[in-house]
Design an enzyme around this catalytic site. Structure first.
Site, PDB file in Angstrom:
ATOM      1  CE  LYS A  67      19.669  10.398   5.326  1.00 24.13           C
ATOM      2  NZ  LYS A  67      20.556   9.617   4.442  1.00 24.13           N
ATOM      3  N   GLY A  78      23.206  21.795   5.524  1.00 27.05           N
ATOM      4  CA  GLY A  78      23.071  22.385   6.859  1.00 27.05           C
ATOM      5  C   GLY A  78      22.048  23.516   6.845  1.00 27.05           C
ATOM      6  CD  GLU A  81      31.981  18.473  12.902  1.00 24.91           C
ATOM      7  OE1 GLU A  81      32.300  19.109  11.882  1.00 24.91           O
ATOM      8  OE2 GLU A  81      32.778  17.903  13.635  1.00 24.91           O
ATOM      9  CB  CYS A 120      34.762  17.886   7.781  1.00 23.26           C
ATOM     10  SG  CYS A 120      35.063  17.035   9.322  1.00 23.26           S
ATOM     11  CD  GLU A 134      33.898  20.271   2.873  1.00 23.68           C
ATOM     12  OE1 GLU A 134      32.661  20.256   2.688  1.00 23.68           O
ATOM     13  OE2 GLU A 134      34.424  19.984   3.952  1.00 23.68           O
ATOM     14  N   GLY A 154      27.702  17.049   7.419  1.00 22.29           N
ATOM     15  CA  GLY A 154      27.609  17.018   5.964  1.00 22.29           C
ATOM     16  C   GLY A 154      27.902  18.386   5.386  1.00 22.29           C
ATOM     17  CB  SER A 155      27.208  19.784   2.069  1.00 19.99           C
ATOM     18  OG  SER A 155      25.811  19.565   2.011  1.00 19.99           O
ATOM     19  CB  THR A 156      28.046  24.644   4.315  1.00 21.12           C
ATOM     20  OG1 THR A 156      29.202  24.345   5.117  1.00 21.12           O
ATOM     21  CG2 THR A 156      27.501  25.986   4.740  1.00 21.12           C
ATOM     22  CD  GLU A 157      23.848  22.225  -1.771  1.00 24.51           C
ATOM     23  OE1 GLU A 157      24.939  21.621  -1.837  1.00 24.51           O
ATOM     24  OE2 GLU A 157      22.931  22.084  -2.588  1.00 24.51           O
TER      25      GLU A 157
HETATM   26  P1  NAI Z   1      25.251  15.981   1.908  1.00 25.96           P
HETATM   27  O1  NAI Z   1      25.422  17.070   2.887  1.00 25.96           O
HETATM   28  O2  NAI Z   1      24.210  16.124   0.853  1.00 25.96           O
HETATM   29  O3  NAI Z   1      24.953  14.588   2.676  1.00 25.96           O
HETATM   30  C1  NAI Z   1      25.207  14.318   4.040  1.00 25.96           C
HETATM   31  C2  NAI Z   1      23.997  13.611   4.662  1.00 25.96           C
HETATM   32  O4  NAI Z   1      22.874  14.484   4.601  1.00 25.96           O
HETATM   33  C3  NAI Z   1      23.561  12.330   3.946  1.00 25.96           C
HETATM   34  O5  NAI Z   1      23.083  11.404   4.895  1.00 25.96           O
HETATM   35  C4  NAI Z   1      22.410  12.813   3.082  1.00 25.96           C
HETATM   36  O6  NAI Z   1      21.499  11.787   2.762  1.00 25.96           O
HETATM   37  C5  NAI Z   1      21.768  13.833   3.994  1.00 25.96           C
HETATM   38  N1  NAI Z   1      20.949  14.834   3.313  1.00 25.96           N
HETATM   39  C6  NAI Z   1      21.096  15.329   2.049  1.00 25.96           C
HETATM   40  N2  NAI Z   1      20.123  16.216   1.782  1.00 25.96           N
HETATM   41  C7  NAI Z   1      19.343  16.299   2.888  1.00 25.96           C
HETATM   42  C8  NAI Z   1      18.184  17.049   3.229  1.00 25.96           C
HETATM   43  N3  NAI Z   1      17.627  17.891   2.372  1.00 25.96           N
HETATM   44  N4  NAI Z   1      17.648  16.882   4.464  1.00 25.96           N
HETATM   45  C9  NAI Z   1      18.219  16.047   5.348  1.00 25.96           C
HETATM   46  N5  NAI Z   1      19.296  15.300   5.080  1.00 25.96           N
HETATM   47  C10 NAI Z   1      19.861  15.428   3.864  1.00 25.96           C
HETATM   48  O7  NAI Z   1      26.662  15.725   1.222  1.00 25.96           O
HETATM   49  P2  NAI Z   1      26.949  15.022  -0.203  1.00 25.96           P
HETATM   50  O8  NAI Z   1      25.936  15.463  -1.203  1.00 25.96           O
HETATM   51  O9  NAI Z   1      27.104  13.583   0.030  1.00 25.96           O
HETATM   52  O10 NAI Z   1      28.369  15.654  -0.568  1.00 25.96           O
HETATM   53  C11 NAI Z   1      28.453  16.940  -1.196  1.00 25.96           C
HETATM   54  C12 NAI Z   1      29.550  17.768  -0.605  1.00 25.96           C
HETATM   55  O11 NAI Z   1      29.276  18.014   0.758  1.00 25.96           O
HETATM   56  C13 NAI Z   1      30.922  17.133  -0.602  1.00 25.96           C
HETATM   57  O12 NAI Z   1      31.581  17.354  -1.788  1.00 25.96           O
HETATM   58  C14 NAI Z   1      31.588  17.826   0.539  1.00 25.96           C
HETATM   59  O13 NAI Z   1      32.131  19.049   0.103  1.00 25.96           O
HETATM   60  C15 NAI Z   1      30.469  18.103   1.491  1.00 25.96           C
HETATM   61  N6  NAI Z   1      30.467  17.125   2.590  1.00 25.96           N
HETATM   62  C16 NAI Z   1      31.075  17.493   3.731  1.00 25.96           C
HETATM   63  C17 NAI Z   1      31.159  16.610   4.779  1.00 25.96           C
HETATM   64  C18 NAI Z   1      31.853  16.999   6.016  1.00 25.96           C
HETATM   65  O14 NAI Z   1      32.079  16.168   6.882  1.00 25.96           O
HETATM   66  N7  NAI Z   1      32.218  18.246   6.164  1.00 25.96           N
HETATM   67  C19 NAI Z   1      30.625  15.256   4.693  1.00 25.96           C
HETATM   68  C20 NAI Z   1      29.975  14.966   3.433  1.00 25.96           C
HETATM   69  C21 NAI Z   1      29.915  15.885   2.438  1.00 25.96           C
END
Ligand code: NAI
Ligand code: MG
Length: 482
Positions: A180, A238, A255, A289, A386, A233-236
């Protein structure tokens, strides 16, 4: 819908909704994808399960499977221009950055294709105490078995590459997968499915489904028939995934975020260090990241480095997906830019000083200036969170112990960068940094063979390298009595 990318509209439009896809560098609508509902998720998982159980992929001779992966790598290389154009418009990055993403994705796939059939267990002959005081003889061995159906959830920064970071080892291990992509950048992942099919991957082994995180992503992570989730993605989120995975105790590779320190000592090669700090901060407009957004500089060179970094930040041309000269692209969305701006504004209200940047650009697209901040305090969001934007804080320090303590004062532990010409000092600081990846006189160096395993709240497990591949296997220990 001007300049629509024709592959954007996916089949299976019985999903519950449609997601518009924009080029963040000019806010143009470039496509639409389905927000996959539970039914679509169930169908994708069922297809993956069927192929896994039937063995149509995992039971092929290793050479056949490797051939498919190498063929897919060849196709990706041959279609670099087309894939880079999609990636650029989807993410807003410029053509050079997009071509780089396709290049490193190709290299990642070649790396893992080379591992197919080369992960083996160990064997031994052993004698054990038997139940009746007798000795019993065994030939024992361990074997590696693909973990099963894996759910792969990826973010929007470098989408094709982060997809490949998961798809390549999953397929190399013999798993079947449901991928996804992020709702903001779903287009190149759809191409990935097409490319693997063309390369000869049996139908149903790799299934790409689009959708929002709270809907499609949540359904995938909670699915009882998924054996492992690999997430970036985000720690939240995660944390949400850890909870959702509890139902069937899925294996997890996470990650997550980072708040990585860069430490510059006064014996560093300053020209190189300033450029390294600038790129470590600003590559991908900080949407990385491993972005080194806390820049600790030894007091004697502090003013000089602040000036140098500000000059570097001002020098980088900004532009969108259609601008060949741009280095800094936009942020991914209006929401993301508002978040970055709020972190800077809040810091300024509490006494931080913006040396350069700190403003949105007055043009279409979600641009935010490259920003260097000083006079922060350790409790500010500038230092704790972050940011995922082109914003770095420069902080003075006096000695090694002080800077190690400050660098480690974070819940994150993804990366760190050290600049010094003193070898002993480099080793000492490497040993003390609580981070999964440390560069000396470098920032952002990476190679497919080198794992990244986040410490603290930056993740669980690791990706890349042999370590990354092993996470797609279960180990079985076998005792043959004789
Ligand atoms: P996110 O963590 O919400 O999204 C990443 C992925 O997770 C996307 O595919 C999203 O659709 C999916 N996702 C979101 N909620 C989910 C859930 N409840 N269950 C399963 N999958 C879910 O990140 P977002 O909202 O795009 O960005 C917010 C912050 O997160 C950014 O400002 C950044 O600080 C951080 N982030 C960090 C990344 C990294 O590589 N360390 C990558 C992306 C975001
Ligand atoms: Mg989110």
């Amino acid at each position: 819908m001007s300049n629509a990318i024709d592959t954007a509209t996916v089949a299976g439009s019985h999903g519950s909704g449609i997601i518009p896809v924009y080029d963040p560098s000019n806010e143009e609508l470039i496509g639409e994808v389905v927000d996959s509902d539970q039914k679509i998720v169930d169908e994708a998982v069922a297809r993956a399960r069927e192929t896994f159980e039937s063995g149509v992929w995992r039971k092929l001779p290793a050479a056949h499977r490797a051939e498919v992966l190498f063929r897919a790598a060849d196709i990706i290389k041959a279609r670099t221009d087309e894939l880079a154009a999609i990636e650029a418009r989807d993410n807003g990055m410029n053509a050079t950055a997009a071509r780089h993403i396709i290049k490193v994705s190709h290299e990642m796939l070649v790396y893992y294709a080379g591992w197919v059939g080369k992960i083996h267990g160990e064997s031994s002959n052993l004698v054990s105490d038997g139940l009746l005081g007798t000795f019993e003889n065994y030939h024992t061995f361990t074997q590696y078995e693909p973990v099963g159906v894996v759910g792969l959830i990826i973010p929007w920064n470098g989408p094709f590459f982060i997809a490949m970071l998961k798809v390549a080892p999953a397929l190399a291990a013999g798993c079947s997968a449901v991928l996804k992509p992020a709702e903001q950048t779903p287009l190149s992942a759809l191409k990935l499915e097409e490319i693997f099919r063309e390369a000869g991957l049996p139908d149903g082994v790799l299934n790409v489904i689009t959708g929002y995180g709270e809907t499609t992503g949540a359904a995938l992570t909670a699915h009882p028939d998924v054996d492992k989730i690999a997430f970036t993605g985000s720690t939240e989120v995660g944390r949400l995934i850890v909870k959702a995975a509890a139902g069937n105790l899925k294996r997890l590779t996470l990650e997550l975020g980072g708040k990585s320190p860069l430490i510059m000592f006064d014996d560093a090669n300053l020209d190189k260090a300033i450029m390294g700090a600038g790129m470590g901060l600003l590559a991908g407009s900080g949407q990385n990241c491993s972005c080194t957004s806390r820049i600790y500089v030894q007091r004697g060179i502090y003013e000089q480095v602040v000036d140098g970094l500000a000059a570097f930040a001002q020098m980088l041309p900004m532009g969108g997906s259609d601008d060949p000269n741009s280095v800094l692209g936009p942020l991914i969305s209006q929401e993301q830019r508002a978040r970055v701006a709020s972190i800077v504004d809040e810091g300024v209200a509490a006494g931080a000083h913006v040396v350069t940047g700190g403003k949105m650009l007055d043009r279409s697209g979600y641009f935010y200036e490259a920003t260097i901040v000083t006079d922060t305090t350790p409790d500010m969001r500038l230092i704790r969170e972050e940011i995922f934007g082109p914003v770095g804080s420069v902080i003075p320090f006096d000695d090694e112990d002080e800077v190690i303590a400050a660098a480690n004062d974070t819940h994150y532990g993804l990366a760190g960068s050290i600049w010094t010409e003193n070898l002993g000092r480099a080793h000492r600081v490497v040993n003390e940094l609580r981070a999964g990846q440390v560069w000396v006189n470098s920032a952002l160096a990476s190679d497919p063979s080198m794992p990244i395993c986040g410490h603290k709240q930056s993740g669980w497990g690791g990706e890349r390298g042999k370590k990354g591949l092993e996470s797609y296997f279960n180990i079985k220990s076998v005792y043959i009595g004789h």
